[in-house]
Design a protein around this motif. Sequence first.
Motif, PDB file in Angstrom:
ATOM      1  N   GLU A   1     -13.899 -66.322  -5.536  1.00 21.04           N
ATOM      2  CA  GLU A   1     -12.741 -65.343  -5.181  1.00 21.04           C
ATOM      3  C   GLU A   1     -13.157 -64.248  -4.148  1.00 21.04           C
ATOM      4  N   GLY A   2     -14.218 -63.801  -4.403  1.00 26.45           N
ATOM      5  CA  GLY A   2     -14.741 -62.674  -3.599  1.00 26.45           C
ATOM      6  C   GLY A   2     -15.031 -63.146  -2.312  1.00 26.45           C
ATOM      7  N   GLU A   3     -15.665 -64.401  -1.976  1.00 37.53           N
ATOM      8  CA  GLU A   3     -16.038 -64.879  -0.834  1.00 37.53           C
ATOM      9  C   GLU A   3     -14.645 -65.167  -0.107  1.00 37.53           C
ATOM     10  N   ARG A   4     -13.890 -65.826  -1.062  1.00 35.88           N
ATOM     11  CA  ARG A   4     -12.417 -66.131  -0.135  1.00 35.88           C
ATOM     12  C   ARG A   4     -11.695 -64.771   0.280  1.00 35.88           C
ATOM     13  N   ASN A   5     -11.799 -63.764  -0.399  1.00 33.29           N
ATOM     14  CA  ASN A   5     -11.186 -62.503   0.039  1.00 33.29           C
ATOM     15  C   ASN A   5     -11.808 -62.024   1.213  1.00 33.29           C
ATOM     16  N   ILE A   6     -12.985 -62.098   1.272  1.00 27.84           N
ATOM     17  CA  ILE A   6     -13.517 -61.691   2.531  1.00 27.84           C
ATOM     18  C   ILE A   6     -13.202 -62.717   3.827  1.00 27.84           C
ATOM     19  N   GLY A   7     -13.152 -63.877   3.505  1.00 31.74           N
ATOM     20  CA  GLY A   7     -12.671 -64.992   4.300  1.00 31.74           C
ATOM     21  C   GLY A   7     -11.052 -64.702   5.032  1.00 31.74           C
ATOM     22  N   LEU A   8     -10.271 -64.386   4.021  1.00 28.47           N
ATOM     23  CA  LEU A   8      -9.214 -64.214   4.208  1.00 28.47           C
ATOM     24  C   LEU A   8      -8.712 -62.863   5.112  1.00 28.47           C
ATOM     25  N   MET A   9      -9.393 -61.863   4.767  1.00 29.73           N
ATOM     26  CA  MET A   9      -9.690 -60.607   5.403  1.00 29.73           C
ATOM     27  C   MET A   9     -10.097 -61.099   6.772  1.00 29.73           C
ATOM     28  N   LEU A  10     -10.894 -61.684   7.277  1.00 31.03           N
ATOM     29  CA  LEU A  10     -11.361 -62.247   8.659  1.00 31.03           C
ATOM     30  C   LEU A  10     -10.471 -62.889   9.254  1.00 31.03           C
ATOM     31  N   PHE A  11      -9.506 -63.993   8.528  1.00 31.98           N
ATOM     32  CA  PHE A  11      -8.703 -65.022   9.219  1.00 31.98           C
ATOM     33  C   PHE A  11      -7.531 -63.906   9.389  1.00 31.98           C
ATOM     34  N   ALA A  12      -7.159 -62.940   8.886  1.00 34.82           N
ATOM     35  CA  ALA A  12      -6.203 -62.146   9.050  1.00 34.82           C
ATOM     36  C   ALA A  12      -6.437 -61.434  10.412  1.00 34.82           C
ATOM     37  N   HIS A  13      -7.789 -60.867  10.431  1.00 37.65           N
ATOM     38  CA  HIS A  13      -8.050 -59.998  11.557  1.00 37.65           C
ATOM     39  C   HIS A  13      -8.074 -61.099  12.978  1.00 37.65           C
ATOM     40  N   ILE A  14      -8.526 -62.256  12.808  1.00 40.08           N
ATOM     41  CA  ILE A  14      -8.492 -63.295  13.830  1.00 40.08           C
ATOM     42  C   ILE A  14      -7.026 -63.484  14.208  1.00 40.08           C
ATOM     43  N   MET A  15      -6.233 -63.602  13.483  1.00 36.05           N
ATOM     44  CA  MET A  15      -4.603 -63.797  13.674  1.00 36.05           C
ATOM     45  C   MET A  15      -4.002 -62.695  14.257  1.00 36.05           C
ATOM     46  N   ARG A  16      -4.537 -61.429  14.057  1.00 38.05           N
ATOM     47  CA  ARG A  16      -3.749 -60.342  14.612  1.00 38.05           C
ATOM     48  C   ARG A  16      -4.573 -60.006  16.028  1.00 38.05           C
ATOM     49  N   VAL A  17      -5.741 -60.677  16.053  1.00 38.75           N
ATOM     50  CA  VAL A  17      -6.280 -60.017  17.659  1.00 38.75           C
ATOM     51  C   VAL A  17      -6.483 -61.188  18.473  1.00 38.75           C
ATOM     52  N   CYS A  18      -6.546 -62.380  17.924  1.00 39.77           N
ATOM     53  CA  CYS A  18      -6.712 -63.498  19.116  1.00 39.77           C
ATOM     54  C   CYS A  18      -6.493 -64.796  18.343  1.00 39.77           C
ATOM     55  N   PRO A  19      -5.035 -64.877  18.124  1.00 43.17           N
ATOM     56  CA  PRO A  19      -4.590 -66.147  17.654  1.00 43.17           C
ATOM     57  C   PRO A  19      -4.779 -67.319  18.151  1.00 43.17           C
ATOM     58  N   ASN A  20      -4.674 -67.450  19.472  1.00 46.40           N
ATOM     59  CA  ASN A  20      -4.928 -68.633  20.516  1.00 46.40           C
ATOM     60  C   ASN A  20      -6.210 -69.062  20.276  1.00 46.40           C
ATOM     61  N   GLU A  21      -7.269 -68.098  20.057  1.00 47.91           N
ATOM     62  CA  GLU A  21      -8.711 -68.359  19.946  1.00 47.91           C
ATOM     63  C   GLU A  21      -8.820 -69.246  18.585  1.00 47.91           C
ATOM     64  N   TYR A  22      -8.089 -68.678  17.632  1.00 48.58           N
ATOM     65  CA  TYR A  22      -8.088 -69.483  16.374  1.00 48.58           C
ATOM     66  C   TYR A  22      -7.825 -71.026  16.452  1.00 48.58           C
ATOM     67  N   MET A  23      -6.693 -71.276  17.183  1.00 46.76           N
ATOM     68  CA  MET A  23      -6.287 -72.514  17.566  1.00 46.76           C
ATOM     69  C   MET A  23      -7.416 -73.371  18.205  1.00 46.76           C
ATOM     70  N   THR A  24      -7.865 -72.841  19.327  1.00 44.57           N
ATOM     71  CA  THR A  24      -9.081 -73.611  19.797  1.00 44.57           C
ATOM     72  C   THR A  24     -10.117 -73.764  18.724  1.00 44.57           C
ATOM     73  N   MET A  25     -10.663 -73.056  18.002  1.00 49.85           N
ATOM     74  CA  MET A  25     -11.408 -73.006  17.240  1.00 49.85           C
ATOM     75  C   MET A  25     -11.345 -74.172  16.292  1.00 49.85           C
ATOM     76  N   ALA A  26      -9.888 -74.168  15.815  1.00 47.72           N
ATOM     77  CA  ALA A  26      -9.474 -75.361  14.784  1.00 47.72           C
ATOM     78  C   ALA A  26      -9.769 -76.606  15.622  1.00 47.72           C
ATOM     79  N   LYS A  27      -9.276 -76.663  16.946  1.00 46.99           N
ATOM     80  CA  LYS A  27      -9.524 -77.996  17.564  1.00 46.99           C
ATOM     81  C   LYS A  27     -10.903 -78.349  17.857  1.00 46.99           C
TER      82      LYS A  27
END
Length: 108
Positions: free
Chosen positions: A72-98
């Motif tokens: 859960e601690g690891e997941r909390n860090i991951g969710l924090m990073l995910f939220a930062h990515i989605m706020r700053v560069c959501p299009n790059e997240y989609m590219t990364m997922a592809k």
Amino acid sequence: MNEALEEENYGNERFVAKQEKKARQEQQSRDNALASMMRTVDGRRLMWDILSNCHIFSTCFHENPIIMAKAEGERNIGLMLFAHIMRVCPNEYMTMAKESQPKEDIEL
């Protein structure tokens, strides 16, 4: 700085405005660093590995509470990073997922 002086400064509008400006600049610097990382294939690959290791899209349940707390601690860090990515560069997240999807075998 002693506590009394620090409390006095937080009542000072100029001091507060300076602190807010400094916080905005630091946040912009972090946003720029993330955006820079996410603009490269290697950066996106590294971030995908980090997010994957943080179990952000899976449950952390485990019978052992110590193992579950760690996950859960690891997941909390991951969710924090995910939220930062989605706020700053959501299009790059989609590219990364592809890019993370397995490549289909090409027949020659």
